[in-house]
Design a protein around this motif. Structure first.
Motif, PDB file in Angstrom:
ATOM      1  N   LEU A 151      16.289 -44.864  10.978  1.00 49.17           N
ATOM      2  CA  LEU A 151      15.670 -46.094  10.466  1.00 49.17           C
ATOM      3  C   LEU A 151      16.428 -47.334  10.916  1.00 49.17           C
ATOM      4  N   PHE A 152      17.750 -47.233  10.956  1.00 48.36           N
ATOM      5  CA  PHE A 152      18.554 -48.363  11.430  1.00 48.36           C
ATOM      6  C   PHE A 152      18.233 -48.653  12.893  1.00 48.36           C
ATOM      7  N   GLY A 153      18.136 -47.593  13.697  1.00 46.46           N
ATOM      8  CA  GLY A 153      17.766 -47.768  15.097  1.00 46.46           C
ATOM      9  C   GLY A 153      16.383 -48.362  15.246  1.00 46.46           C
ATOM     10  N   ASP A 154      15.458 -47.908  14.404  1.00 51.24           N
ATOM     11  CA  ASP A 154      14.093 -48.430  14.416  1.00 51.24           C
ATOM     12  C   ASP A 154      14.095 -49.914  14.056  1.00 51.24           C
ATOM     13  N   ALA A 155      14.880 -50.288  13.061  1.00 52.29           N
ATOM     14  CA  ALA A 155      14.978 -51.696  12.660  1.00 52.29           C
ATOM     15  C   ALA A 155      15.582 -52.528  13.788  1.00 52.29           C
ATOM     16  N   ALA A 156      16.613 -52.003  14.424  1.00 54.54           N
ATOM     17  CA  ALA A 156      17.250 -52.727  15.530  1.00 54.54           C
ATOM     18  C   ALA A 156      16.263 -52.937  16.687  1.00 54.54           C
ATOM     19  N   MET A 157      15.485 -51.908  16.995  1.00 54.39           N
ATOM     20  CA  MET A 157      14.495 -52.039  18.071  1.00 54.39           C
ATOM     21  C   MET A 157      13.371 -52.989  17.687  1.00 54.39           C
ATOM     22  N   SER A 158      13.159 -53.193  16.395  1.00 52.64           N
ATOM     23  CA  SER A 158      12.073 -54.048  15.925  1.00 52.64           C
ATOM     24  C   SER A 158      12.457 -55.524  15.877  1.00 52.64           C
ATOM     25  N   ILE A 159      13.733 -55.827  16.047  1.00 55.92           N
ATOM     26  CA  ILE A 159      14.160 -57.233  16.036  1.00 55.92           C
ATOM     27  C   ILE A 159      13.545 -57.961  17.227  1.00 55.92           C
ATOM     28  N   ARG A 160      13.664 -57.368  18.379  1.00 55.51           N
ATOM     29  CA  ARG A 160      12.965 -57.824  19.594  1.00 55.51           C
ATOM     30  C   ARG A 160      12.144 -56.632  20.050  1.00 55.51           C
ATOM     31  N   PRO A 161      10.942 -56.497  19.497  1.00 55.39           N
ATOM     32  CA  PRO A 161      10.178 -55.259  19.671  1.00 55.39           C
ATOM     33  C   PRO A 161       9.957 -54.852  21.131  1.00 55.39           C
ATOM     34  N   MET A 162      10.257 -53.580  21.384  1.00 52.23           N
ATOM     35  CA  MET A 162       9.987 -53.011  22.686  1.00 52.23           C
ATOM     36  C   MET A 162       8.473 -52.930  22.851  1.00 52.23           C
ATOM     37  N   LYS A 163       8.023 -52.705  24.078  1.00 56.93           N
ATOM     38  CA  LYS A 163       6.593 -52.720  24.388  1.00 56.93           C
ATOM     39  C   LYS A 163       5.801 -51.752  23.502  1.00 56.93           C
ATOM     40  N   PHE A 164       6.310 -50.503  23.321  1.00 56.10           N
ATOM     41  CA  PHE A 164       5.546 -49.529  22.535  1.00 56.10           C
ATOM     42  C   PHE A 164       5.429 -49.945  21.071  1.00 56.10           C
ATOM     43  N   ILE A 165       6.408 -50.671  20.563  1.00 58.87           N
ATOM     44  CA  ILE A 165       6.334 -51.168  19.177  1.00 58.87           C
ATOM     45  C   ILE A 165       5.307 -52.299  19.107  1.00 58.87           C
ATOM     46  N   GLN A 166       5.314 -53.188  20.091  1.00 59.14           N
ATOM     47  CA  GLN A 166       4.332 -54.272  20.133  1.00 59.14           C
ATOM     48  C   GLN A 166       2.910 -53.722  20.204  1.00 59.14           C
ATOM     49  N   VAL A 167       2.715 -52.719  21.065  1.00 61.74           N
ATOM     50  CA  VAL A 167       1.388 -52.106  21.204  1.00 61.74           C
ATOM     51  C   VAL A 167       0.940 -51.511  19.872  1.00 61.74           C
TER      52      VAL A 167
END
Length: 119
Positions: A18-34
């Protein structure tokens, strides 16, 4: 049911993910944006997901020592991903992001709950 996890490592693993997911969501990677665009989640609210995931991480870690906190946090994570599943289904966005990310995290969080608190 216990108020402290029987095994500490599944809860710690979920907190790390979850921490990694939160970190990736700060500047969302392409797959998170999609994924977020696919369920039509407003961009001005994306920051709330980071806060929720960080609070869940803190709750899971605190719950390793404080009875009931980790259990409540784990239940919250399960509910969060159930809401995500609902959002995906409602939006008709059932692509790879749904099957891998959303359902994968739901399975992980339910698995951790069962392994950590109902063994």
């Amino acid at each position: 049911m216990l108020l402290l996890p029987v095994l500490w490592w599944p809860t710690a693993l979920l907190a790390l993910v979850l921490f990694g997911d939160a970190a990736m969501s700060i500047r969302p990677m392409k797959f998170i944006q999609v994924c977020l665009d696919g369920v039509r989640f407003p961009r001005e609210w994306w920051w709330t997901l980071v806060v929720i995931k960080l609070l869940a991480t803190v709750g899971l870690i605190a719950g390793l020592a404080i009875p009931g906190v980790g259990f409540a946090a784990n239940i919250g994570v399960v509910v969060y991903f159930l809401a995500a599943v609902y959002s995906h289904i409602r939006a008709g966005f059932l692509k790879q992001e749904f099957w891998l990310n959303c359902l994968g995290m739901l399975v992980l969080s339910v698995g951790v709950l069962l392994i950590s608190y109902w063994i």
